[in-house]
Write a protein that holds these residues in place. Structure first.
Motif, mmCIF file in Angstrom:
data_model
loop_
_atom_site.group_PDB
_atom_site.id
_atom_site.type_symbol
_atom_site.label_atom_id
_atom_site.label_comp_id
_atom_site.label_asym_id
_atom_site.label_seq_id
_atom_site.Cartn_x
_atom_site.Cartn_y
_atom_site.Cartn_z
ATOM 1 N N GLY A 1 -2.232 6.398 2.510
ATOM 2 C CA GLY A 1 -1.200 5.990 1.573
ATOM 3 C C GLY A 1 -1.726 5.463 0.259
ATOM 4 N N PHE B 1 3.812 0.366 9.750
ATOM 5 C CA PHE B 1 2.364 0.534 9.594
ATOM 6 C C PHE B 1 1.696 0.603 10.968
ATOM 7 N N ARG C 1 -3.557 -3.656 5.868
ATOM 8 C CA ARG C 1 -2.995 -3.134 4.614
ATOM 9 C C ARG C 1 -3.810 -3.604 3.420
ATOM 10 N N GLU D 1 -4.179 6.745 7.205
ATOM 11 C CA GLU D 1 -4.366 5.609 6.290
ATOM 12 C C GLU D 1 -4.642 6.090 4.868
ATOM 13 N N GLY E 1 4.913 8.793 2.074
ATOM 14 C CA GLY E 1 4.111 8.892 3.280
ATOM 15 C C GLY E 1 4.940 9.104 4.522
ATOM 16 N N ASP F 1 0.312 8.677 6.468
ATOM 17 C CA ASP F 1 0.037 7.273 6.769
ATOM 18 C C ASP F 1 -0.819 7.087 8.016
#
Length: 923
Positions: A306, A415, A428, A304, A342, A301
């Motif tokens: 995911g 996140f 996201r 980034e 993740g 994650d």
């Protein structure tokens, strides 16, 4: 442990997926996934102490949410004491505040809350109505300042037993859990931070001391290691200031410090793990068929990655389906699932394949490691992976909308922790929309033989090999907790909280073919959900098979054409759920795809392919699944239990193997022609659309040509009550825990008083949880529920306890209902349970899915259009007399199921006065 996965696919599902991919022609290229940016306001600040606060405003949001991510996870556990971070997570709910513990305060105020521990962090989160935001922030601020304030060493010992019970319950309920933990350890290596167990083992948890817990908190629960996230309808700056007001100098530090004195904490990059061992490791477990687990190391994650990981999981699932269909191996695969999990510094892409007996797991492993990664058919595979990427993009965009709609502050905080990006709502969405055809590069870079690990969990040779339960906790299981209801004062009037949801005002009209249509606009986010409810004859009456609806609906949607398959091409979610008394078709997508969502649902009512070969395949798949399921003691026990709860009724009938073998294509054709009738059905459309003539014309154009079927006699029957209390004992040799399930049928005369039975459920859920978990530490949790079906309703209590105290625990559970029946609750106790029901009800219509489900229940059970409005009034008028009357009505026909080691449990049941009958093996 958060994960995103495809639905578990049976051989039938794999074949359907492959056929759909082969049939989706040029039309797929012109349909582009669409959405719109979620309108929000954000505000973020980093305080001198290093604490980060991120606030979001979603104007018109029906609730508020708070989430805290601490950089304190299982990778921080001392060697040999794995499970410490998870245990601290539990202990933080015992933190003392005014009016009790954090747990008691959150429960007592009707707040939805939970927490989870992962390798990188521990995350706490709460969600409630907007008027409770200050209260949520106040409680969370107190816990953040001192997570273990007021917690005693005695509390620690009790909660440690709760964690041990949780470990046992998860292992006993989820057959391959140990296999997944072993797989992760092999994938990353025992010395890698991600190779360690999150929950630990019973032995490692038992080694943890009170001093370990306090030292862990002192070292790691510090401001610079925390991210506080708030999502609400309030202006973002206002919400952030509200959080600051509650946290005080713990967050700001000395008032004369104007610049950050402490930098926010961040983990160093996790090391690249060594290549995993290539050989297939064999394990034994309580599985009816072998389960092969294969995992690949992929980016996590923080990178980034995911969305791409989830797209790759979807591609792996569909490529596997195509290859297996091509090789004819689908008959040897019981189920297939692919998922991405993740972690901050890495990820896992895992395939779980349940195998039929006789197939070599090593051969399937080689198919995954070699055939699926190589470019054996380069052009075909490239096109498929590209198509799957686009499908996954829209699917994930919709899932992101749904997460935001639920005001998921915990996910937003996680996140930010992983990526460092403060506007997680925007980031996201952009992350998902950035998905493109680079999946080919991702596929080649990551799905490598050298970066994969595999284990296979084989059926245990002897289930009695498991260790017998030890210890005696009954001395702690005494009635020493006091009722805190006596000083309870509601903060607001119940009528202000349990407000009528207004669903009786939804637009309702009928088409010429008799179809009832219900339109309920919800405009907060660009989502659309379409549900079609079709009541049918009660399966199992007059010689019909209870398996006929499931068998028949497996034919639905198999005749693909160029307009079919919007769900697959546009990333929609949904299901077709056949039940004994009706079928539910549900699809959800982004609101700009409303037409396609409606078309997909309409096509399911008549798009069937009744070939004899297909009927044979479906029937054989159902038979194999049933034969395997009947090897599980819990399946046999559950079927026996239902038979006692619903005597001489289809609800309690066990589907026999021979019954499945007699199913035919002709039966399926006749069922469709007589049961799927528009004049009996209700179409429910909920989401972001403008009410009016445009959407009504759209529905009419799509569903107006659905022709009525051939009507037949209407078959329905209320389920009779059990004639007397009964106890059934199902043997599970060697089980450390005992599963206790108490079912109370609700007599027809009082079934309409839903508020009263839910008050019984709410009251007992809290009191039994307090007794068995908080005071005694004998269980991970007690679950109470009320289940309403068209022809019967049941109240149920479920828990799993240490087998050594099962008899005592069962006495306590049964005594709960008896106590409510014998003595009316004091006024303060009624006020509290009424308040909790009001809070539950007030939050039951906040999302598109909740509104859709409420309207679906109305249609499925034949309830009036103003049912939910009447229920709001029933909660407001709740009384001690109604609660007592309901408890009295429940007694006398209860059915109790006990699952566990009969040698341990049998003597306990006899000693505590329960006469039982052993559950026999399924025929």
């Amino acid at each position: 442990m958060p994960a995103t996965s495809t639905p578990c696919a049976s051989p039938l599902a794999l074949l359907q997926a492959a056929l759909l991919l082969l049939a989706a022609g040029p039309a797929a290229a012109v349909e582009k996934p669409e959405g719109r940016a979620v309108q929000h306001d954000g505000y973020a600040l980093t305080l001198p102490t290093g604490l980060r606060i991120v606030a979001y405003q979603l104007a018109g949001a029906p609730r508020g949410s708070v989430g805290v991510s601490w950089l304190a996870g299982s990778m921080d556990d001392p060697p040999g004491k794995e499970g410490l971070a998870h245990l601290v997570e539990h202990l933080a709910f015992r933190r003392r505040v005014a009016g009790g513990t954090v747990w008691e305060r959150l429960q007592g105020d009707g707040v939805s809350f939970n927490a989870y521990t992962v390798h990188d962090a521990t995350v706490y989160f709460e969600s409630a109505k907007p008027d409770q935001l200050r209260q949520l922030l106040s409680l969370e601020a107190e816990r953040m300042r001192d997570p273990l304030f007021g917690v005693t060493e005695e509390d620690f010992v009790t909660e440690r037993d709760v964690v041990v019970s949780e470990l046992r319950e998860r292992t006993q309920r989820f057959d391959v859990l140990d296999g997944f933990e072993t797989l992760q350890g092999r994938l990353f290596g025992a010395n890698h931070p991600y190779g360690r167990s999150i929950g630990g083992t019973e032995a490692s948890v038992r080694r943890i001391t009170w001093a370990d817990a306090t030292a862990f908190v002192k070292t790691l629960y510090r401001p610079e290691r925390a991210i506080l996230t708030v999502v609400s309808p309030r202006p973002a700056r206002e919400a952030a200031k509200l959080a600051l007001d509650q946290l005080g100098t713990w967050a700001t530090g000395p008032t004369d410090v104007l610049v950050p004195a402490v930098q926010p904490a961040a983990r160093p990059a996790v090391p690249v793990p060594p290549d995993p061992p290539p050989e297939l490791l064999e394990l034994r477990g309580a599985v009816p068929r072998p389960v092969l687990l294969v995992s690949f190391q992929v980016p996590g994650d923080a990178a980034e990655a995911g969305p791409m990981g989830r797209a790759a999981a979807s591609a792996l699932w569909q490529v596997m389906g195509r290859r297996l269909v091509g090789k004819g191996d689908y008959e040897k695969i019981a189920s297939f699932n692919a998922s991405y999990r993740g972690l901050d510094g890495a990820g896992m892409l895992t395939a779980a394949i349940e195998l039929e007996e006789g197939i070599d797991p090593k051969r399937v492993l080689e198919a995954i490691r070699d055939n699926l990664v190589s470019l054996e058919d380069e052009n075909s595979d490239l096109k498929m992976r590209t198509k799957v990427t686009l499908q996954s993009r829209d699917f994930q965009l919709m899932a992101t909308y749904m997460s935001i709609e639920h005001l998921d502050a915990a996910t937003l905080a996680a996140f930010t922790r992983a990526t460092g990006k403060l506007d997680a709502i925007q980031a996201r969405q952009l992350q998902v929309l950035s998905l493109n055809q680079t999946i080919e590069t991702y596929w080649h870079d990551n799905l490598k033989r050298s970066r994969s690990a595999a284990v296979v969990v084989l059926p245990a040779k002897d289930a009695s090999e498991a260790a017998a339960p030890v210890g005696d906790l009954s001395s702690r299981m005494t009635e020493k907790h006091q009722d805190r209801d006596l000083d309870f004062t509601p903060r607001r009037a119940v009528t202000d909280v349990a407000r009528p949801p207004g669903l009786d005002g939804a637009r309702r009209f009928k088409l010429k073919n008799g179809l009832t249509v219900v339109l309920a606009p919800r405009t907060l986010l660009p989502l659309a959900e379409v549900t079609l409810v079709v009541p049918t004859n009660l399966a199992g009456l007059k010689g019909s098979s209870t398996a006929l609806p499931e068998f028949t609906m497996a034919f639905a949607g198999t005749a693909a054409d160029s307009r079919w398959g919007h769900a697959a091409r546009l990333g929609m979610q949904g299901f077709t759920r056949p039940e004994l008394e009706g079928v539910t078709f549900k699809r959800r997508g982004t609101s700009v795809t409303l037409r396609q969502v409606l078309e997909d649902v309409e096509r399911l009512t008549h798009n069937f392919e009744f070939s004899r070969s297909r009927a044979t395949f479906i029937r054989d798949a159902l038979v194999k699944d049933r034969v395997a399921a009947l090897k599980k003691p819990e399946v046999v026990a559950g079927a026996a239990h239902r038979g006692l709860v619903y005597p001489d009724h289809p609800y309690g009938a066990m589907t026999r193997v021979w019954e499945l073998e007699r199913l035919s294509r002709e039966q399926a054709e006749q069922w469709v022609s007589t049961q799927l009738r528009p004049e009996l059905a209700t179409l429910i459309v909920v989401g972001d659309f403008e009410p009016g003539a445009t959407v009504e014309r759209l529905v009419t154009d799509i569903f107006g040509s659905w022709s009525p079927g051939r009507p037949g006699p209407r078959l329905e029957a209320l389920a009779p009550l059990p004639t007397s209390p009964q106890v059934a004992l199902a043997d599970r040799p060697g089980a450390k825990l005992a599963e206790l399930r108490l079912s109370y049928r609700i007599p027809e005369a009082v079934r309409a008083d839903e508020a009263a039975v839910e008050a019984v459920s709410r009251r007992l859920g809290q009191s039994l949880m307090s007794l068995l978990r908080e005071e005694a530490g004998t269980t991970y949790g007690v679950r109470t529920s009320v289940q309403h079906e068209p022809y019967a309703s049941v109240f149920q209590i479920e828990t799993m306890v240490d087998a050594a105290v099962a008899g005592d625990a069962l006495v306590r559970l049964a005594a709960g209902v008896e106590s409510l029946a014998q003595t009316p609750l004091p006024a303060a106790a009624v006020a509290r349970v009424q308040w909790l029901l009001a809070r539950d009800f007030g939050g039951a219509f906040d999302t598109v899915a909740q509104v859709s489900d409420a309207l679906r229940e109305q249609a499925f059970r034949g309830l009036s259009a103003d049912h939910w409005e009447k229920k709001a009034a029933a909660i407001a008028s709740l009384s001690a007399a109604r609660i007592q009357a309901m408890a009295k009505a429940l007694l006398g026909q209860e059915v109790i199921l006990v699952v566990g080691d009969a040698k341990v449990l049998g003597p306990q049941l006899k000693a505590t006065g329960f006469d039982f009958e052993p559950v026999k093996s399924a025929p």
